[in-house]
Scaffold this motif. Sequence first.
Motif, mmCIF file in Angstrom:
data_model
loop_
_atom_site.group_PDB
_atom_site.id
_atom_site.type_symbol
_atom_site.label_atom_id
_atom_site.label_comp_id
_atom_site.label_asym_id
_atom_site.label_seq_id
_atom_site.Cartn_x
_atom_site.Cartn_y
_atom_site.Cartn_z
ATOM 1 N N SER A 260 0.694 -1.164 0.072
ATOM 2 C CA SER A 260 0.043 -0.130 0.128
ATOM 3 C C SER A 260 0.806 1.205 -0.133
ATOM 4 C CB SER A 260 -1.046 -0.025 1.371
ATOM 5 O OG SER A 260 -0.058 0.502 2.530
ATOM 6 N N GLN A 277 -1.232 -0.876 -5.795
ATOM 7 C CA GLN A 277 -0.667 -0.074 -4.752
ATOM 8 C C GLN A 277 -1.850 1.152 -4.487
ATOM 9 O OE1 GLN A 277 0.712 3.620 -5.210
ATOM 10 N NE2 GLN A 277 0.198 3.510 -3.048
ATOM 11 N N LEU A 280 -4.898 -0.225 -2.557
ATOM 12 C CA LEU A 280 -4.569 -0.658 -1.231
ATOM 13 C C LEU A 280 -4.558 0.718 -0.521
ATOM 14 C CD1 LEU A 280 -1.840 -3.398 -1.868
ATOM 15 C CD2 LEU A 280 -4.189 -3.840 -0.863
ATOM 16 N N HIS A 281 -3.935 1.724 -1.041
ATOM 17 C CA HIS A 281 -3.800 2.838 -0.397
ATOM 18 C C HIS A 281 -5.059 3.426 -0.226
ATOM 19 C CE1 HIS A 281 -1.522 6.504 1.049
ATOM 20 N NE2 HIS A 281 -2.171 7.095 0.266
ATOM 21 N N ILE A 284 -6.733 2.081 2.726
ATOM 22 C CA ILE A 284 -6.182 2.091 4.000
ATOM 23 C C ILE A 284 -6.880 3.480 4.724
ATOM 24 C CG2 ILE A 284 -4.262 2.932 5.266
ATOM 25 C CD1 ILE A 284 -2.928 0.462 4.095
ATOM 26 N N TRP A 289 -8.921 -1.808 6.979
ATOM 27 C CA TRP A 289 -8.047 -2.439 6.950
ATOM 28 C C TRP A 289 -8.037 -3.979 6.934
ATOM 29 C CZ3 TRP A 289 -3.151 -0.682 7.790
ATOM 30 C CH2 TRP A 289 -2.712 0.658 8.200
ATOM 31 N N ILE A 292 -7.788 -5.381 2.908
ATOM 32 C CA ILE A 292 -6.548 -5.078 2.330
ATOM 33 C C ILE A 292 -5.984 -6.135 1.872
ATOM 34 C CG2 ILE A 292 -5.903 -2.606 2.812
ATOM 35 C CD1 ILE A 292 -3.810 -3.736 4.554
#
Length: 352
Positions: A260, A277, A280-281, A284, A289, A292
């Motif tokens: 992430s 990426q 996932l970022h 978050i 959470w 992910i």
Amino acid sequence: MDRIEGDTPTPQPNPRRLAVDTLLDAPLARAGDRARELREAGFDGVFTFEGPNDVFLPLVPAAAAGVDIMTNIAVAFPRSPTHLAHTAYDLHLASHGRFRLGLGTQIKAHIERRYGAKWSRPAARMAETLRAVRAVLTCWQRETPLDFHGEFFDLTLMPPTLRPGPNPYGLPPLLAGGVGRRMITTVAEHADGLLVHPLNTDLFVRGPLTDAVNDGLVLSQRTREGFSVMLDVIVAAGRTEEEMRAAIKGARAMVAFYASTPAYRPVLDVEGYGALQVELHALIRAGRWSDIPHAVDDTLLSRVVAIGDPKDVAAELASRAYGIADRLGFYLPYRADPACVAEVLDELRART
């Protein structure tokens, strides 16, 4: 890079034996006993990281355990070069020459909002930090004046009464971590070794990472034999279905967390997973959470993690380290059965 003939025990790749280190996973009060347990389990060394506890203190009791000790990593920028030099000197002395100082940059948000320190031009700052720490250690080792001038540090005051004197074990090796090409090249130019982040794949390591290391070695006019590489690898080993489920669950969560981070995207890009990426970022930032790990598919997991029974894991670790690393960082993001870990280490020893 200034070198002192006969003083710096620069680690070199050893084709005959791969050293294996693992996380010192114990509170400060048990760090010494845990280091001895890990030595008896077959590990050559232990390392700490900049997490919920201090990165240096657990290595003090571990220094007497007869294992190699290191930071993997200590965040460099909030600390002065002189602080780092003092700690490295003392741990190298206490461990009878078995300490390695591993540094890392962290990311801007942590440097500014977690440590209250300055963030700017990380590759240039890391290069100068390595040079400045070495200048302080060299001042003590040679018993000469301190005279370091750079963009970020000017170090000129080191009275004789504040010098510890030459370290009988020489200068501790200075290593640093890097993922982006510029940082890896910087580390290869200025450090004694590279710490390869556990979010890595064989394709990334043997491609962009190796190319960047070679660029840095050319700049420092050194050969690969004079440079150490520690390859961190996430392990998911099991002998039963239950063990494998727990191992894969822990490994998948760790890969998702690391993947992430924008700074680690170069690894994903090489594998064709760059868009992951961003996904996932976003999860978050939304506070999701628990979602992910599910975004990391089995294909990516198998490229990052050494997965399987002890024999298969050992074969994978030996293959990924071959011709690349002289040390292996053994990451276990789950509660592993010590007997299973021992089998992996035994199998690995038979191959390296």
